[in-house]
Design a protein around this motif. Sequence first.
Motif, PDB file in Angstrom:
ATOM      1  N   PHE A  19       0.873  -1.165   0.000  1.00 58.35           N
ATOM      2  CA  PHE A  19       0.000   0.000   0.000  1.00 58.35           C
ATOM      3  C   PHE A  19       0.912   1.217   0.000  1.00 58.35           C
ATOM      4  CE2 PHE A  19      -2.172  -3.527   1.943  1.00 58.35           C
ATOM      5  CZ  PHE A  19      -3.445  -3.488   1.379  1.00 58.35           C
ATOM      6  N   VAL A  20       0.926   1.946  -1.109  1.00 56.57           N
ATOM      7  CA  VAL A  20       1.902   3.008  -1.313  1.00 56.57           C
ATOM      8  C   VAL A  20       1.223   4.377  -1.287  1.00 56.57           C
ATOM      9  CG1 VAL A  20       3.693   3.924  -2.840  1.00 56.57           C
ATOM     10  CG2 VAL A  20       3.278   1.448  -2.737  1.00 56.57           C
ATOM     11  N   CYS A  21       1.771   5.301  -0.504  1.00 57.78           N
ATOM     12  CA  CYS A  21       1.308   6.688  -0.467  1.00 57.78           C
ATOM     13  C   CYS A  21       2.444   7.591  -0.932  1.00 57.78           C
ATOM     14  CB  CYS A  21       0.898   7.088   0.958  1.00 57.78           C
ATOM     15  SG  CYS A  21      -0.593   6.269   1.550  1.00 57.78           S
ATOM     16  N   ARG A  22       2.108   8.563  -1.768  1.00 58.85           N
ATOM     17  CA  ARG A  22       3.101   9.499  -2.276  1.00 58.85           C
ATOM     18  C   ARG A  22       2.846  10.882  -1.686  1.00 58.85           C
ATOM     19  NH1 ARG A  22       6.046   7.054  -5.862  1.00 58.85           N
ATOM     20  NH2 ARG A  22       5.255   5.026  -6.529  1.00 58.85           N
ATOM     21  N   VAL A  23       3.919  11.447  -1.117  1.00 60.12           N
ATOM     22  CA  VAL A  23       3.806  12.710  -0.393  1.00 60.12           C
ATOM     23  C   VAL A  23       4.927  13.650  -0.825  1.00 60.12           C
ATOM     24  CG1 VAL A  23       2.739  11.645   1.637  1.00 60.12           C
ATOM     25  CG2 VAL A  23       5.224  11.809   1.505  1.00 60.12           C
ATOM     26  N   ALA A  24       4.725  14.957  -0.578  1.00 59.62           N
ATOM     27  CA  ALA A  24       5.779  15.921  -0.886  1.00 59.62           C
ATOM     28  C   ALA A  24       6.988  15.702   0.010  1.00 59.62           C
ATOM     29  CB  ALA A  24       5.249  17.342  -0.730  1.00 59.62           C
ATOM     30  N   ARG A  25       6.730  15.405   1.283  1.00 60.70           N
ATOM     31  CA  ARG A  25       7.789  15.154   2.265  1.00 60.70           C
ATOM     32  C   ARG A  25       7.245  14.183   3.294  1.00 60.70           C
ATOM     33  NH1 ARG A  25       6.041  17.515   6.791  1.00 60.70           N
ATOM     34  NH2 ARG A  25       4.602  19.293   6.600  1.00 60.70           N
ATOM     35  N   PHE A  26       8.137  13.592   4.073  1.00 54.57           N
ATOM     36  CA  PHE A  26       7.701  12.682   5.117  1.00 54.57           C
ATOM     37  C   PHE A  26       7.040  13.467   6.258  1.00 54.57           C
ATOM     38  CE2 PHE A  26      11.470  10.078   3.568  1.00 54.57           C
ATOM     39  CZ  PHE A  26      10.671   9.259   2.775  1.00 54.57           C
ATOM     40  N   PRO A  27       5.972  12.962   6.844  1.00 53.71           N
ATOM     41  CA  PRO A  27       5.305  13.684   7.927  1.00 53.71           C
ATOM     42  C   PRO A  27       6.139  13.702   9.201  1.00 53.71           C
ATOM     43  CG  PRO A  27       4.322  11.523   7.646  1.00 53.71           C
ATOM     44  CD  PRO A  27       5.285  11.695   6.511  1.00 53.71           C
ATOM     45  N   HIS A  28       5.908  14.736  10.012  1.00 57.24           N
ATOM     46  CA  HIS A  28       6.500  14.795  11.342  1.00 57.24           C
ATOM     47  C   HIS A  28       5.640  13.973  12.297  1.00 57.24           C
ATOM     48  CE1 HIS A  28       9.106  17.898   9.817  1.00 57.24           C
ATOM     49  NE2 HIS A  28       8.092  18.711   9.563  1.00 57.24           N
ATOM     50  N   GLU A  92      -1.151 -20.661   4.060  1.00 62.94           N
ATOM     51  CA  GLU A  92      -1.380 -20.897   5.488  1.00 62.94           C
ATOM     52  C   GLU A  92      -2.868 -20.706   5.773  1.00 62.94           C
ATOM     53  OE1 GLU A  92       0.081 -19.336   9.880  1.00 62.94           O
ATOM     54  OE2 GLU A  92       0.016 -17.945   8.184  1.00 62.94           O
ATOM     55  N   THR A  93      -3.518 -21.781   6.166  1.00 59.02           N
ATOM     56  CA  THR A  93      -4.939 -21.707   6.479  1.00 59.02           C
ATOM     57  C   THR A  93      -5.169 -20.755   7.650  1.00 59.02           C
ATOM     58  OG1 THR A  93      -5.263 -23.981   5.725  1.00 59.02           O
ATOM     59  CG2 THR A  93      -6.982 -23.040   7.123  1.00 59.02           C
ATOM     60  N   GLY A  94      -6.040 -19.769   7.431  1.00 60.65           N
ATOM     61  CA  GLY A  94      -6.320 -18.796   8.474  1.00 60.65           C
ATOM     62  C   GLY A  94      -5.263 -17.722   8.605  1.00 60.65           C
ATOM     63  N   GLY A  95      -4.251 -17.745   7.759  1.00 58.91           N
ATOM     64  CA  GLY A  95      -3.165 -16.773   7.856  1.00 58.91           C
ATOM     65  C   GLY A  95      -3.433 -15.509   7.069  1.00 58.91           C
ATOM     66  N   GLN A  96      -2.683 -14.464   7.385  1.00 62.25           N
ATOM     67  CA  GLN A  96      -2.758 -13.198   6.671  1.00 62.25           C
ATOM     68  C   GLN A  96      -1.606 -13.088   5.686  1.00 62.25           C
ATOM     69  OE1 GLN A  96      -2.813 -10.249   9.947  1.00 62.25           O
ATOM     70  NE2 GLN A  96      -4.764  -9.590   9.114  1.00 62.25           N
ATOM     71  N   THR A  97      -1.913 -12.707   4.477  1.00 59.36           N
ATOM     72  CA  THR A  97      -0.862 -12.429   3.504  1.00 59.36           C
ATOM     73  C   THR A  97      -0.076 -11.200   3.976  1.00 59.36           C
ATOM     74  OG1 THR A  97      -2.160 -13.372   1.709  1.00 59.36           O
ATOM     75  CG2 THR A  97      -0.433 -11.818   1.093  1.00 59.36           C
ATOM     76  N   GLY A  98       1.231 -11.232   3.788  1.00 63.08           N
ATOM     77  CA  GLY A  98       2.068 -10.111   4.198  1.00 63.08           C
ATOM     78  C   GLY A  98       1.663  -8.829   3.516  1.00 63.08           C
ATOM     79  N   ARG A  99       1.912  -7.727   4.194  1.00 65.52           N
ATOM     80  CA  ARG A  99       1.586  -6.430   3.617  1.00 65.52           C
ATOM     81  C   ARG A  99       2.621  -5.400   4.041  1.00 65.52           C
ATOM     82  NH1 ARG A  99      -4.203  -6.944   5.763  1.00 65.52           N
ATOM     83  NH2 ARG A  99      -3.546  -9.092   5.471  1.00 65.52           N
ATOM     84  N   ALA A 100       2.817  -4.409   3.180  1.00 68.10           N
ATOM     85  CA  ALA A 100       3.770  -3.346   3.472  1.00 68.10           C
ATOM     86  C   ALA A 100       3.098  -1.999   3.250  1.00 68.10           C
ATOM     87  CB  ALA A 100       5.000  -3.475   2.583  1.00 68.10           C
ATOM     88  N   PHE A 101       3.447  -1.043   4.097  1.00 71.40           N
ATOM     89  CA  PHE A 101       2.894   0.304   4.040  1.00 71.40           C
ATOM     90  C   PHE A 101       4.057   1.243   3.728  1.00 71.40           C
ATOM     91  CE2 PHE A 101       0.550  -2.428   6.858  1.00 71.40           C
ATOM     92  CZ  PHE A 101      -0.764  -2.285   6.407  1.00 71.40           C
ATOM     93  N   ILE A 102       4.042   1.805   2.515  1.00 73.52           N
ATOM     94  CA  ILE A 102       5.196   2.513   1.968  1.00 73.52           C
ATOM     95  C   ILE A 102       4.842   3.978   1.723  1.00 73.52           C
ATOM     96  CG2 ILE A 102       6.848   2.599   0.058  1.00 73.52           C
ATOM     97  CD1 ILE A 102       6.204  -0.389  -0.413  1.00 73.52           C
ATOM     98  N   THR A 103       5.701   4.863   2.197  1.00 74.29           N
ATOM     99  CA  THR A 103       5.559   6.292   1.927  1.00 74.29           C
ATOM    100  C   THR A 103       6.740   6.735   1.066  1.00 74.29           C
ATOM    101  OG1 THR A 103       4.506   6.613   4.087  1.00 74.29           O
ATOM    102  CG2 THR A 103       5.280   8.571   2.951  1.00 74.29           C
ATOM    103  N   VAL A 104       6.435   7.385  -0.054  1.00 71.62           N
ATOM    104  CA  VAL A 104       7.475   7.850  -0.973  1.00 71.62           C
ATOM    105  C   VAL A 104       7.371   9.364  -1.098  1.00 71.62           C
ATOM    106  CG1 VAL A 104       8.445   7.666  -3.296  1.00 71.62           C
ATOM    107  CG2 VAL A 104       7.301   5.689  -2.270  1.00 71.62           C
ATOM    108  N   ASN A 105       8.503  10.065  -0.887  1.00 69.09           N
ATOM    109  CA  ASN A 105       8.467  11.524  -0.995  1.00 69.09           C
ATOM    110  C   ASN A 105       8.873  11.987  -2.394  1.00 69.09           C
ATOM    111  OD1 ASN A 105      11.271  11.503  -1.149  1.00 69.09           O
ATOM    112  ND2 ASN A 105      11.588  12.221   0.946  1.00 69.09           N
ATOM    113  N   ASP A 106       8.816  13.291  -2.616  1.00 69.07           N
ATOM    114  CA  ASP A 106       9.085  13.831  -3.953  1.00 69.07           C
ATOM    115  C   ASP A 106      10.535  13.651  -4.381  1.00 69.07           C
ATOM    116  OD1 ASP A 106       6.495  14.583  -4.368  1.00 69.07           O
ATOM    117  OD2 ASP A 106       6.788  16.724  -3.954  1.00 69.07           O
ATOM    118  N   ALA A 107      11.423  13.352  -3.448  1.00 65.55           N
ATOM    119  CA  ALA A 107      12.822  13.092  -3.787  1.00 65.55           C
ATOM    120  C   ALA A 107      13.052  11.644  -4.191  1.00 65.55           C
ATOM    121  CB  ALA A 107      13.723  13.452  -2.603  1.00 65.55           C
TER     122      ALA A 107
END
Length: 317
Positions: A19-28, A92-107
């Motif tokens: 799950f990728v979010c694109r931002v101008a800069r990383f949040p504080h 894996e029965t009953g398991g959750q598929t792996g997921r990643a949460f990605i933030t990409v800045n303008d650089a």
Amino acid sequence: MTLSPTGHIAVIGSINVDFVCRVARFPHAGETMHVHAATTGLGGKGANQAVAVARLGTAVELAGQMGDDALAQVARDAMADAGVGLRFVRTETGGQTGRAFITVNDAGENQILVHGGANMTLRPDDVPALARVFDGARVVMVQMEIPPDIVVRLCEQARAQDMTIIVDPAPVPPDGLPDALFTLATVMTPNETETQALTGILPTDAPTARAAAAHLHGRGVACAVIKMGARGVFHSRRDGGDGFIPPFAVTAVDTVAAGDCFGAGLARMLASGAPLDQAVRYAAACGALATTRPGAAEAAPTAEEVAALLDTQECAS
């Protein structure tokens, strides 16, 4: 290190949905921000590397584990569409598929949070089934987004079968990389941050990379390939000889999965019997091209694109 041409490349590792979010800069800390765009796609270092190999036109089989949730089908469809062999991907029965949460800045820089899910529930008794991916292969790629003890066991089996083992030490486990992997690896491919974690040396140029490579050789690594992003790539063999590949001139928009594409190019060339310096130059071109487009697996270049970059830019080692 002498290699001969082979059939498929074996990849063992993680399978995620990103799950990728694109931002101008990383949040504080504590800050709420609007994003430019948000996307969902295939990720995980194992899946990324397998797709990148397939995009280069080389047969590849992936071994790993997903859950039985809705995200599993998203990942499976994306890998199948890319041409990745999935015979050794477990559920894996009953398991959750792996997921990643990605933030990409303008650089083009990124910050990544990973929930391993089913990737991290692999057990020692799963190893025989996963190791079947070795049949017909001479090169295997592993990373550290599955349990480290499973990686070690699989590498031990690969070594017993005289396979070339490419170890991407990302992410370096909190307790460090298992000692056995330094001696089991045919080639280890850390980036700057991982090199510092493994050796205490931050590589910023050829001399510092050479010092870090010497440290890795002292721990048993046969071939060290140190990725320094926009500063280039240093490669070294324990039995003598090293070289530096200057960076390719590209416009980076996103560094996500550049290392995975690098690894795919390296594996492809080593499997074809290319010497290390040629394989590293090809890999560097793959990684550079991956930075020119957004996304993880979908950023992987084709063999034709890599050939074009190699033809247009001189890059002497």
